[in-house]
Design an enzyme around this catalytic site. Structure first.
Site, PDB file in Angstrom:
ATOM      1  CB  SER A  22      38.328  20.438  40.696  1.00 30.42           C
ATOM      2  OG  SER A  22      38.516  19.040  40.314  1.00 30.42           O
ATOM      3  CG  ASN A 109      48.180  12.069  38.251  1.00 29.85           C
ATOM      4  OD1 ASN A 109      47.287  12.531  38.906  1.00 29.85           O
ATOM      5  ND2 ASN A 109      49.061  11.706  38.916  1.00 29.85           N
ATOM      6  CB  THR A 154      55.928  58.936  17.091  1.00 32.01           C
ATOM      7  OG1 THR A 154      56.347  60.196  16.789  1.00 32.01           O
ATOM      8  CG2 THR A 154      55.966  58.369  15.555  1.00 32.01           C
ATOM      9  CG  HIS A 155      57.010  60.471  21.363  1.00 32.45           C
ATOM     10  ND1 HIS A 155      57.748  59.893  22.216  1.00 32.45           N
ATOM     11  CD2 HIS A 155      57.676  60.327  20.202  1.00 32.45           C
ATOM     12  CE1 HIS A 155      59.039  59.505  21.743  1.00 32.45           C
ATOM     13  NE2 HIS A 155      59.029  59.620  20.360  1.00 32.45           N
ATOM     14  CB  SER A 276      26.159  59.787  31.602  1.00 29.57           C
ATOM     15  OG  SER A 276      26.195  60.254  32.904  1.00 29.57           O
ATOM     16  CE  LYS A 282      30.849  61.567  29.016  1.00 31.34           C
ATOM     17  NZ  LYS A 282      31.278  61.412  30.260  1.00 31.34           N
ATOM     18  CG  ASN A 284      30.264  57.780  28.729  1.00 29.60           C
ATOM     19  OD1 ASN A 284      30.588  58.800  28.390  1.00 29.60           O
ATOM     20  ND2 ASN A 284      29.675  57.556  29.906  1.00 29.60           N
ATOM     21  CD  GLU A 289      35.557  54.096  28.917  1.00 25.63           C
ATOM     22  OE1 GLU A 289      36.002  55.205  28.947  1.00 25.63           O
ATOM     23  OE2 GLU A 289      34.425  53.699  29.491  1.00 25.63           O
ATOM     24  CE1 TYR A 316      47.184  16.947  38.866  1.00 27.01           C
ATOM     25  CE2 TYR A 316      47.332  16.140  40.990  1.00 27.01           C
ATOM     26  CZ  TYR A 316      46.605  16.907  40.341  1.00 27.01           C
ATOM     27  OH  TYR A 316      45.398  17.499  40.514  1.00 27.01           O
ATOM     28  CD  GLN A 321      41.303  20.081  42.004  1.00 28.08           C
ATOM     29  OE1 GLN A 321      41.378  18.711  41.640  1.00 28.08           O
ATOM     30  NE2 GLN A 321      40.690  20.661  43.056  1.00 28.08           N
ATOM     31  CE  LYS A 324      41.431  20.465  35.398  1.00 28.31           C
ATOM     32  NZ  LYS A 324      42.409  20.750  36.451  1.00 28.31           N
TER      33      LYS A 324
HETATM   34  N1  ARG Z   1      40.957  17.231  39.871  1.00 28.80           N
HETATM   35  C1  ARG Z   1      42.332  16.922  39.438  1.00 28.80           C
HETATM   36  C2  ARG Z   1      42.764  17.972  38.616  1.00 28.80           C
HETATM   37  O1  ARG Z   1      42.111  18.776  38.281  1.00 28.80           O
HETATM   38  C3  ARG Z   1      42.524  15.494  38.676  1.00 28.80           C
HETATM   39  C4  ARG Z   1      43.806  14.994  38.872  1.00 28.80           C
HETATM   40  C5  ARG Z   1      43.835  14.351  40.226  1.00 28.80           C
HETATM   41  N2  ARG Z   1      44.985  13.493  40.438  1.00 28.80           N
HETATM   42  C6  ARG Z   1      45.403  13.283  41.591  1.00 28.80           C
HETATM   43  N3  ARG Z   1      46.324  12.439  41.720  1.00 28.80           N
HETATM   44  N4  ARG Z   1      44.875  13.948  42.665  1.00 28.80           N
HETATM   45  O2  ARG Z   1      44.110  18.143  38.620  1.00 28.80           O
END
Ligand code: ARG
Length: 464
Positions: A22, A109, A154-155, A276, A282, A284, A289, A316, A321, A324
């Protein structure tokens, strides 16, 4: 070699190595990870779990790593999987055996739970700060258009007269709630998971209050299993950001309508509009948007994480993971949308004359006409029906209510007098709506004051 390679007889498959890692995205947490480790090391030293000299060496090593990461001198590697193991491996490479003591009484963890929580906590004031700036822009624009009559809808059908200020102040109210919602999330998340260990706490005599205090938390989390399993703060953030984006998206939709030739209530500044490639005429509203479009991805971030979490047994699981990227994406998206949207609103040209023209058609003073009869003694429901007949008459004659002659009005009710023409003037209809929260100038003035007091209080807090 992996930090956890002890019980393994084979190297990790190269595909698994990349799949499992990660570091590509969680390197964003480097500062939180290093700060958290420094507090942990200090506490371990203070509690006599590791020698004070090692704690000092760890802290010095970590601050060197922090400086080098910030100077762009550190290369993270997928071989060390994530930010936690990358930092630990760097530390041990730099300071030797003392570095190997850092992970005493800790697990990745509780480490990741801590880092992520601190990251969310850091971003909340960035976002509320941007909303506060936007609120100032709205208050300033509103102050300029308190007597600019426009149709309220409204509407999407013309309904009753309001002012452009009143309309903008509705968004100010919504965005103020976004600020307090994010502040609530910040308050609730401020308990420290560090010391939860892998899930079951630890046998070492650690002091969770010390690390909590050191890292700016109100208290340690009360249950170690919850400490490592909880991602509510991320979901609360994503929920608050989804609602915020929903508000921006509704505003965007109105901006898009307002700058169309059908409305022409506003023109966007050239710097906040686009052209455009084929149609030379145009201009825009791409910014609006895109904000409307990006709202979908923030909802997706929320749904993605809710779905990832829904079937997970405590504590955990590696699924977590996946928490994030959606949070990073939503934060990046919101932080990109707010300043550009705010600048677009701050620089737009408003056409009160076109708003007034639109307000003149569509019988938006029909309620006021009924109120006129009610004030002369007719029960509201009868007045409502009477004015309904008059609107039908107007339809036949191609007139507005105020264009009907007194005789025509009296054909519907003898209660009509000359003073009805004043009562039907849109400026008066709006000015008389002085009930609390209404569009009358006295009330929009009060609302502008409320917004300004709200932003001033936040700016003072953010400065501290
Ligand atoms: N990279 C892991 C995460 O983002 C960290 C925690 C990993 N813990 C484990 N028991 N493998 O969740």
């Amino acid at each position: 070699m992996k930090l956890w390679s002890g019980r393994f007889a084979k190297e990790t498959d190269a595909l698994v190595n990349d799949f499992n890692a990660s570091i590509q995205f969680d390197q964003r947490l480097y500062k939180e990870d290093i700060t958290g480790s420094m507090a942990h090391a200090k506490m371990l030293g203070d509690c006599g779990v590791i020698p004070q000299a090692d704690a000092a060496a760890i802290r010095e090593g970590l601050s060197g790593i922090l400086a080098d990461v910030e100077a762009g001198k550190v290369e993270f590697t997928a071989d060390n999987e994530d930010i936690h193991m990358n930092v630990e491996a760097l530390l041990t490479a730099r300071i030797g055996d003392a570095g190997k003591r850092l992970h005493t009484a800790r697990s990745r963890n509780d480490q990741v739970a801590l880092d992520f929580r601190m990251y969310v906590r850091r971003e909340i004031p960035v976002i509320t700060g941007q909303i506060v700036e936007f609120l100032d822009v709205l208050a300033n624009q509103a102050a300029k258009y308190q007597t600019a009559v426009m149709p309220g809808y409204t509407h999407l059908q013309r309904a009753q007269p309001i002012s452009f200020a009143h309309h903008l102040l509705a968004y100010a109210a919504m965005l103020s709630r976004d600020v307090t919602r994010l502040e609530d999330c910040g308050k609730r998340l401020n308990e420290c998971p560090l010391g939860s260990g892998a899930l079951a706490g630890t046998t070492y005599p650690i002091d969770r209050w010390e690390t909590a205090r050191e890292l700016g938390f109100d208290a340690p989390m009360g249950n170690s299993l919850d400490g490592v399993s909880d991602r509510d703060y991320a979901l609360e953030l994503l929920s608050a950001l989804s609602i915020l984006m929903m508000h921006l998206s509704r505003f965007a939709e109105e901006v898009i309508l307002w700058c169309s030739w059908e409305f022409k209530f506003i023109d966007l500044d050239d710097a906040y509009a686009t052209g455009s490639s084929i149609m030379p005429q145009k201009k825009n509203p791409d910014v609006a948007e895109l904000v409307r479009g990006k709202t979908g991805r923030v909802y997706g971030d929320l749904m993605g994480l809710l779905t990832a979490m829904k079937g997970l047994p405590l504590a955990y699981n590696k699924d977590m993971q996946e928490d994030k990227e959606p949070v990073f994406d939503a934060i990046d998206t919101v932080e990109m949308c707010l300043p550009v949207f705010s600048a677009m609103i701050g620089t737009m040209t408003v056409h009160p004359e076109n708003m007034r023209r639109a307000a003149g058609h569509g019988f938006i003073n029909a309620t006021d006409c009924a109120d006129y009869l009610t004030k002369k003694g007719m029960p509201f429901r009868d007045a409502y029906t009477t004015v309904g007949h008059l609107v039908a008459l107007c339809g036949q004659k191609g007139k507005t209510l105020e264009e009907l002659s007194l005789d025509e009005l009296r054909s519907a009710s003898p209660l009509f007098d000359e003073d009805v023409y004043d009562a039907l003037k849109l400026e008066n209809c709006m000015a008389l709506r002085g009930s609390y929260g209404g569009p009358a100038v006295s009330e929009t003035t009060r609302q502008i004051k409320t917004v300004r007091a709200f932003t001033a209080a936040r700016k003072q807090k953010l400065r501290k």
